[in-house]
Design a protein around this motif. Sequence first.
Motif, short mmCIF file in Angstrom:
data_model
loop_
_atom_site.label_atom_id
_atom_site.label_comp_id
_atom_site.label_asym_id
_atom_site.label_seq_id
_atom_site.Cartn_x
_atom_site.Cartn_y
_atom_site.Cartn_z
N LEU A 46 0.83 -1.20 0.00
CA LEU A 46 0.00 0.00 0.00
C LEU A 46 0.86 1.26 0.00
CD1 LEU A 46 -3.11 0.51 0.18
CD2 LEU A 46 -2.78 0.85 2.63
N LEU A 47 1.89 1.27 0.83
CA LEU A 47 2.75 2.45 0.95
C LEU A 47 3.66 2.63 -0.26
CD1 LEU A 47 3.71 2.28 4.75
CD2 LEU A 47 1.92 3.63 3.64
N VAL A 48 4.04 1.52 -0.91
CA VAL A 48 4.81 1.62 -2.15
C VAL A 48 3.96 2.26 -3.23
CG1 VAL A 48 5.83 0.29 -4.04
CG2 VAL A 48 6.43 -0.25 -1.68
N ALA A 49 2.70 1.83 -3.32
CA ALA A 49 1.79 2.40 -4.32
C ALA A 49 1.57 3.89 -4.09
CB ALA A 49 0.45 1.67 -4.29
N GLY A 50 1.56 4.31 -2.84
CA GLY A 50 1.35 5.71 -2.51
C GLY A 50 2.61 6.55 -2.55
N GLY A 156 1.52 -12.45 -2.84
CA GLY A 156 0.12 -12.16 -3.12
C GLY A 156 -0.45 -11.04 -2.26
N VAL A 157 -0.18 -11.07 -0.96
CA VAL A 157 -0.72 -10.04 -0.06
C VAL A 157 -0.06 -8.69 -0.34
CG1 VAL A 157 -1.01 -9.35 2.35
CG2 VAL A 157 -1.28 -11.75 1.71
N THR A 158 1.23 -8.71 -0.66
CA THR A 158 1.93 -7.46 -1.00
C THR A 158 1.34 -6.85 -2.27
OG1 THR A 158 3.98 -8.28 0.00
CG2 THR A 158 4.17 -6.42 -1.49
N LEU A 159 1.12 -7.69 -3.28
CA LEU A 159 0.51 -7.20 -4.53
C LEU A 159 -0.89 -6.67 -4.31
CD1 LEU A 159 1.60 -9.78 -7.28
CD2 LEU A 159 2.12 -7.33 -7.19
N LEU A 160 -1.65 -7.34 -3.45
CA LEU A 160 -3.00 -6.87 -3.14
C LEU A 160 -2.96 -5.46 -2.55
CD1 LEU A 160 -6.05 -7.47 -2.92
CD2 LEU A 160 -5.60 -8.43 -0.66
N TYR A 162 -0.58 -3.29 -2.98
CA TYR A 162 -0.11 -2.37 -4.03
C TYR A 162 -1.24 -1.98 -4.98
CZ TYR A 162 2.60 -0.55 -7.95
OH TYR A 162 3.09 0.24 -8.96
N TRP A 163 -2.00 -2.97 -5.42
CA TRP A 163 -3.09 -2.69 -6.35
C TRP A 163 -4.17 -1.82 -5.71
CZ3 TRP A 163 -2.99 -8.49 -7.91
CH2 TRP A 163 -2.02 -8.68 -8.92
N LEU A 164 -4.54 -2.16 -4.47
CA LEU A 164 -5.55 -1.36 -3.78
C LEU A 164 -5.03 0.04 -3.46
CD1 LEU A 164 -7.21 -3.94 -1.37
CD2 LEU A 164 -8.13 -2.99 -3.48
N GLY A 165 -3.71 0.15 -3.30
CA GLY A 165 -3.11 1.45 -3.01
C GLY A 165 -3.24 2.43 -4.15
N GLN A 166 -3.55 1.93 -5.33
CA GLN A 166 -3.73 2.81 -6.49
C GLN A 166 -5.17 3.27 -6.64
OE1 GLN A 166 -1.31 1.48 -10.03
NE2 GLN A 166 -1.01 -0.34 -8.77
N VAL A 167 -6.04 2.74 -5.79
CA VAL A 167 -7.45 3.18 -5.78
C VAL A 167 -7.56 4.42 -4.91
CG1 VAL A 167 -9.80 2.53 -5.19
CG2 VAL A 167 -8.22 0.81 -6.09
N THR A 168 -8.17 5.45 -5.43
CA THR A 168 -8.20 6.74 -4.75
C THR A 168 -8.77 6.66 -3.33
OG1 THR A 168 -8.49 7.85 -6.88
CG2 THR A 168 -9.02 9.12 -4.90
N PHE A 177 -7.97 1.44 6.16
CA PHE A 177 -7.81 0.17 5.46
C PHE A 177 -6.78 -0.72 6.16
CE2 PHE A 177 -10.19 2.18 2.13
CZ PHE A 177 -10.83 1.12 1.49
N ILE A 178 -5.75 -0.12 6.73
CA ILE A 178 -4.78 -0.90 7.49
C ILE A 178 -5.44 -1.54 8.71
CG2 ILE A 178 -2.70 -0.77 8.92
CD1 ILE A 178 -1.65 1.33 6.99
#
Length: 203
Positions: A46-50, A156-160, A162-168, A177-178
Motif C-alpha cells: 500500500l505504501l509503495v503504491a502511494g 500475493g498479499v503485497t501485490l493486493l 499495491y493494487w488497492l493502493g492505487q485506488v483513490t 484500510f490498514i
Amino acid sequence: MSSFLDPEHLVNTFGLIGLVVILFAECGLLVGFFLPGDSLLFTAGLLVAGGVFTVPLWVLLVALPLAAIAGNLVGYWIGRRLGPAVFSRPDSRLFKAEYVHKSQAFFDRNGSRTILLARFVPIIRTFATVMAGASLMDFRRYAVWSVIGGVLWAGGVTLLGYWLGQVTVVREHVELFILGIVALSLVPVVIEVVRNRRAGSAA
C-alpha cells in the motif's frame, strides 16, 4: 507496544531490512508468533503504491517471499532438532508419547495442505512449521510446499496492497484500510478459539 505492532509504523521505521527480519521471525521463530505478518505485507504494498515507501515493488516481491521461505526452513530445522527431545520426556499432562504419534500421522496425511494453508492464518503459520519438523515430515515435500506457500502469501498479499493502493478511496484512507486488514487477519484466530471452546463445552 501498540506502535511496535502498528504495520505502518514498522514499515516507516525499519524499512526493507526490518520487514525481512520481522517476516523471517514470524515464519520461523516461535517468539515471533505475535508479529503482524499479513497486515505488514499489505501495508508495504500500500505504501509503495502511494510513494510513501520508496522501495521498488519487484524488490519487495523477491525479498519478502524469500524471508518467509527462509523462516519456514529454519522453523522446520528447530522442530526437527528440538521436538523429539522434548516429546521423549516421560509422560506428563502436557507431553505424552501419543501426541508425537498423532502429530506424525497428521502430517503424513495432511502435511502439504497444512503447510500451504497455514501461511494465511496468523499464529498457526508460526507453530505449524515447527510441528512439521518435530513430526519428521518429509523435508522435500515440506520445502516444496513452503516455497509455494511463501510466494503465494508474501507475494500475493503485497501485490493486493499495491493494487488497492492505487485506488483513490483507499489511498485517501490508508489508516482505515490498514486497521481493516489487521482485523481481518485476526478473524481466523477468533473462529478457531470459538470452535475449540464449543468443542470443549460439548465434550
